[in-house]
Design a protein around this motif. Structure first.
Motif, PDB file in Angstrom:
ATOM      1  N   GLY A  24       0.842  -1.186   0.000  1.00 22.47           N
ATOM      2  CA  GLY A  24       0.000   0.000   0.000  1.00 22.47           C
ATOM      3  C   GLY A  24       0.877   1.235   0.000  1.00 22.47           C
ATOM      4  O   GLY A  24       1.949   1.246   0.607  1.00 22.47           O
ATOM      5  N   LEU A  25       0.453   2.277  -0.674  1.00 23.96           N
ATOM      6  CA  LEU A  25       1.214   3.517  -0.731  1.00 23.96           C
ATOM      7  C   LEU A  25       0.502   4.564   0.108  1.00 23.96           C
ATOM      8  O   LEU A  25      -0.633   4.939  -0.176  1.00 23.96           O
ATOM      9  CB  LEU A  25       1.358   3.996  -2.177  1.00 23.96           C
ATOM     10  N   ASP A  26       1.169   5.009   1.163  1.00 28.50           N
ATOM     11  CA  ASP A  26       0.568   5.976   2.072  1.00 28.50           C
ATOM     12  C   ASP A  26       1.035   7.393   1.767  1.00 28.50           C
ATOM     13  O   ASP A  26       0.241   8.321   1.752  1.00 28.50           O
ATOM     14  CB  ASP A  26       0.896   5.596   3.521  1.00 28.50           C
ATOM     15  N   GLN A  27       2.349   7.573   1.532  1.00 26.61           N
ATOM     16  CA  GLN A  27       2.897   8.915   1.280  1.00 26.61           C
ATOM     17  C   GLN A  27       4.071   8.829   0.327  1.00 26.61           C
ATOM     18  O   GLN A  27       4.808   7.841   0.328  1.00 26.61           O
ATOM     19  CB  GLN A  27       3.415   9.548   2.571  1.00 26.61           C
ATOM     20  N   VAL A  43       6.279   6.179   2.198  1.00 20.65           N
ATOM     21  CA  VAL A  43       5.744   5.421   3.320  1.00 20.65           C
ATOM     22  C   VAL A  43       4.835   4.368   2.720  1.00 20.65           C
ATOM     23  O   VAL A  43       3.841   4.689   2.066  1.00 20.65           O
ATOM     24  CB  VAL A  43       4.968   6.320   4.315  1.00 20.65           C
ATOM     25  N   LEU A  44       5.217   3.107   2.900  1.00 19.04           N
ATOM     26  CA  LEU A  44       4.487   1.985   2.337  1.00 19.04           C
ATOM     27  C   LEU A  44       3.793   1.198   3.434  1.00 19.04           C
ATOM     28  O   LEU A  44       4.309   1.080   4.544  1.00 19.04           O
ATOM     29  CB  LEU A  44       5.447   1.045   1.590  1.00 19.04           C
ATOM     30  N   GLU A  45       2.654   0.644   3.105  1.00 19.46           N
ATOM     31  CA  GLU A  45       1.954  -0.254   4.016  1.00 19.46           C
ATOM     32  C   GLU A  45       2.277  -1.674   3.581  1.00 19.46           C
ATOM     33  O   GLU A  45       1.987  -2.064   2.453  1.00 19.46           O
ATOM     34  CB  GLU A  45       0.458   0.004   3.963  1.00 19.46           C
ATOM     35  N   CYS A  75       2.829   3.232  13.025  1.00 18.85           N
ATOM     36  CA  CYS A  75       1.759   3.903  12.273  1.00 18.85           C
ATOM     37  C   CYS A  75       1.613   5.365  12.658  1.00 18.85           C
ATOM     38  O   CYS A  75       1.436   6.222  11.808  1.00 18.85           O
ATOM     39  CB  CYS A  75       0.433   3.185  12.484  1.00 18.85           C
ATOM     40  N   GLU A  76       1.718   5.667  13.931  1.00 18.05           N
ATOM     41  CA  GLU A  76       1.543   7.049  14.368  1.00 18.05           C
ATOM     42  C   GLU A  76       2.720   7.946  13.986  1.00 18.05           C
ATOM     43  O   GLU A  76       2.624   9.158  14.025  1.00 18.05           O
ATOM     44  CB  GLU A  76       1.291   7.135  15.880  1.00 18.05           C
ATOM     45  N   ALA A  78       4.296   7.721  10.932  1.00 18.24           N
ATOM     46  CA  ALA A  78       4.450   7.694   9.478  1.00 18.24           C
ATOM     47  C   ALA A  78       4.487   9.078   8.855  1.00 18.24           C
ATOM     48  O   ALA A  78       5.049   9.270   7.789  1.00 18.24           O
ATOM     49  CB  ALA A  78       3.332   6.867   8.844  1.00 18.24           C
ATOM     50  N   ASP A  79       3.896  10.078   9.513  1.00 18.61           N
ATOM     51  CA  ASP A  79       3.873  11.413   8.926  1.00 18.61           C
ATOM     52  C   ASP A  79       5.059  12.272   9.353  1.00 18.61           C
ATOM     53  O   ASP A  79       5.174  13.413   8.954  1.00 18.61           O
ATOM     54  CB  ASP A  79       2.565  12.120   9.272  1.00 18.61           C
TER      55      ASP A  79
END
Length: 95
Positions: A24-27, A43-45, A75-76, A78-79
């Protein structure tokens, strides 16, 4: 985090590989450096059992990627750039 001298080739190959491997692609973010190189932060899932060394090997196979490091993020976190999980380091960097 990946470094590339060719921003188009580098980012396209990383994104296509991430899709092909089912991540998954988050960012995605890119930074330009004074020497003309770009740093791509993705940032990949992935599954919790994914191994950072395996991910590094999969994503670093293109000549457009001159440096690549993979680190596990909570997860928290990732940004926030450069923040890794407090657990043991599971990271590998290429020259």
């Amino acid at each position: 985090m990946a470094t590339t001298p060719d921003p188009f080739d580098g980012i396209v190959r990383l994104v296509l590989d991430a899709a092909r491997f089912g991540f998954g692609l988050d960012q995605v973010a890119m930074t330009t450096h004074s020497d003309g190189n770009r740093t791509i932060r993705m940032v990949l899932e992935v599954t919790p059992s994914a191994d950072c060394a395996d991910l590094t090997e999969r994503l670093s196979r293109h000549p457009a990627i001159t440096n690549l490091s993979v680190a596990e993020l909570a997860c928290e976190d990732a940004d926030r750039a450069g923040v890794v999980s407090p657990g043991p380091a599971n990271e590998r960097m290429l020259p």
